[in-house]
Design a protein around this motif. Structure first.
Motif, PDB file in Angstrom:
ATOM      1  N   GLY A  72     -47.405   2.927  -7.639  1.00  0.00           N
ATOM      2  CA  GLY A  72     -48.351   3.814  -7.001  1.00  0.00           C
ATOM      3  C   GLY A  72     -49.686   3.797  -7.818  1.00  0.00           C
ATOM      4  N   TYR A  73     -49.865   2.914  -8.784  1.00  0.00           N
ATOM      5  CA  TYR A  73     -50.690   3.005  -9.630  1.00  0.00           C
ATOM      6  C   TYR A  73     -51.963   1.996  -9.025  1.00  0.00           C
ATOM      7  N   ALA A  74     -52.282   2.468  -7.633  1.00  0.00           N
ATOM      8  CA  ALA A  74     -53.189   1.178  -7.091  1.00  0.00           C
ATOM      9  C   ALA A  74     -54.586   1.119  -7.687  1.00  0.00           C
ATOM     10  N   GLN A  75     -55.149   2.055  -7.970  1.00  0.00           N
ATOM     11  CA  GLN A  75     -56.412   2.178  -8.658  1.00  0.00           C
ATOM     12  C   GLN A  75     -56.449   1.170  -9.924  1.00  0.00           C
ATOM     13  N   VAL A  76     -55.646   1.601 -10.678  1.00  0.00           N
ATOM     14  CA  VAL A  76     -55.225   0.731 -11.902  1.00  0.00           C
ATOM     15  C   VAL A  76     -54.915  -0.553 -11.685  1.00  0.00           C
ATOM     16  N   SER A  77     -54.257  -0.831 -10.719  1.00  0.00           N
ATOM     17  CA  SER A  77     -53.625  -2.334 -10.621  1.00  0.00           C
ATOM     18  C   SER A  77     -55.058  -3.027  -9.909  1.00  0.00           C
ATOM     19  N   ASP A  78     -55.724  -2.308  -9.269  1.00  0.00           N
ATOM     20  CA  ASP A  78     -57.034  -3.041  -8.649  1.00  0.00           C
ATOM     21  C   ASP A  78     -57.934  -3.273  -9.763  1.00  0.00           C
ATOM     22  N   ARG A  79     -58.006  -2.573 -10.738  1.00  0.00           N
ATOM     23  CA  ARG A  79     -58.980  -2.826 -11.842  1.00  0.00           C
ATOM     24  C   ARG A  79     -58.328  -3.989 -12.741  1.00  0.00           C
ATOM     25  N   LEU A  80     -56.980  -3.959 -12.760  1.00  0.00           N
ATOM     26  CA  LEU A  80     -56.241  -4.883 -13.638  1.00  0.00           C
ATOM     27  C   LEU A  80     -56.369  -6.308 -13.141  1.00  0.00           C
ATOM     28  N   ARG A  81     -56.288  -6.400 -12.036  1.00  0.00           N
ATOM     29  CA  ARG A  81     -56.513  -7.607 -10.984  1.00  0.00           C
ATOM     30  C   ARG A  81     -57.901  -8.161 -11.329  1.00  0.00           C
ATOM     31  N   LYS A  82     -58.746  -7.361 -11.099  1.00  0.00           N
ATOM     32  CA  LYS A  82     -60.125  -7.665 -11.155  1.00  0.00           C
ATOM     33  C   LYS A  82     -60.380  -8.205 -12.379  1.00  0.00           C
ATOM     34  N   ILE A  83     -60.285  -7.637 -13.628  1.00  0.00           N
ATOM     35  CA  ILE A  83     -60.564  -8.187 -14.910  1.00  0.00           C
ATOM     36  C   ILE A  83     -59.636  -9.510 -15.525  1.00  0.00           C
ATOM     37  N   ALA A  84     -58.532  -9.505 -14.841  1.00  0.00           N
ATOM     38  CA  ALA A  84     -57.603 -10.700 -15.276  1.00  0.00           C
ATOM     39  C   ALA A  84     -58.127 -11.800 -14.276  1.00  0.00           C
ATOM     40  N   GLY A  85     -58.271 -11.571 -12.990  1.00  0.00           N
ATOM     41  CA  GLY A  85     -58.407 -12.867 -12.158  1.00  0.00           C
ATOM     42  C   GLY A  85     -57.565 -13.983 -12.293  1.00  0.00           C
ATOM     43  N   ARG A  86     -58.215 -15.020 -12.410  1.00  0.00           N
ATOM     44  CA  ARG A  86     -57.307 -16.260 -12.386  1.00  0.00           C
ATOM     45  C   ARG A  86     -57.690 -16.971 -13.879  1.00  0.00           C
ATOM     46  N   ARG A  87     -58.297 -16.112 -14.943  1.00  0.00           N
ATOM     47  CA  ARG A  87     -58.708 -16.446 -16.006  1.00  0.00           C
ATOM     48  C   ARG A  87     -57.688 -17.153 -16.921  1.00  0.00           C
TER      49      ARG A  87
END
Length: 84
Positions: free
Chosen positions: A60-75
Motif C-alpha cells: 500500500g505504499y503507492a506514492q513511495v513506490s512510484d517515487r522509487l521506481r522513478k529514481i531507479a528506472g532502468r539505471r
C-alpha cells in the motif's frame, strides 16, 4: 535509556523505508520525498531501490513506490539525478 535499540528488529531495506515513511506520515511530510531522501542518504543501488519498490507496492505504499521506481528506472550504477 534502554539497553536495546528500538530499530534493531528492522532488518531489511523495505522495512526501514516503511518505518520511516509511516513515522513521517503523522507529521504530514511528503512520503515520496522522505523515501527518496532515505535511499539517497543510504547510497542504495538502483537494484536495491527496485527490490524495495517491489516489496512496498503490494503493502500500500503507492506514492513511495512510484517515487522509487522513478529514481531507479532502468539505471545500472546510480539513481537518477535530482530534478531542479
Amino acid at each position: 535509556m534502554p539497553d536495546t535499540d528500538a530499530l534493531l528488529p528492522l532488518t531489511s531495506i523495505p522495512e526501514i523505508i516503511a518505518y520511516v515513511v509511516t513515522s513521517c506520515r503523522a507529521d504530514g511530510a511528503d512520503e515520496g520525498d522522505i523515501a527518496e531522501l532515505l535511499v539517497r542518504a543510504a547510497d542504495l543501488s538502483p537494484d536495491a531501490v527496485r527490490r524495495a519498490e517491489r516489496v512496498l507496492r503490494p503493502l500500500g505504499y503507492a506514492q513511495v513506490s512510484d517515487r522509487l521506481r522513478k529514481i531507479a528506472g532502468r539505471r545500472q550504477h546510480s539513481l537518477a539525478p535530482l530534478e531542479s
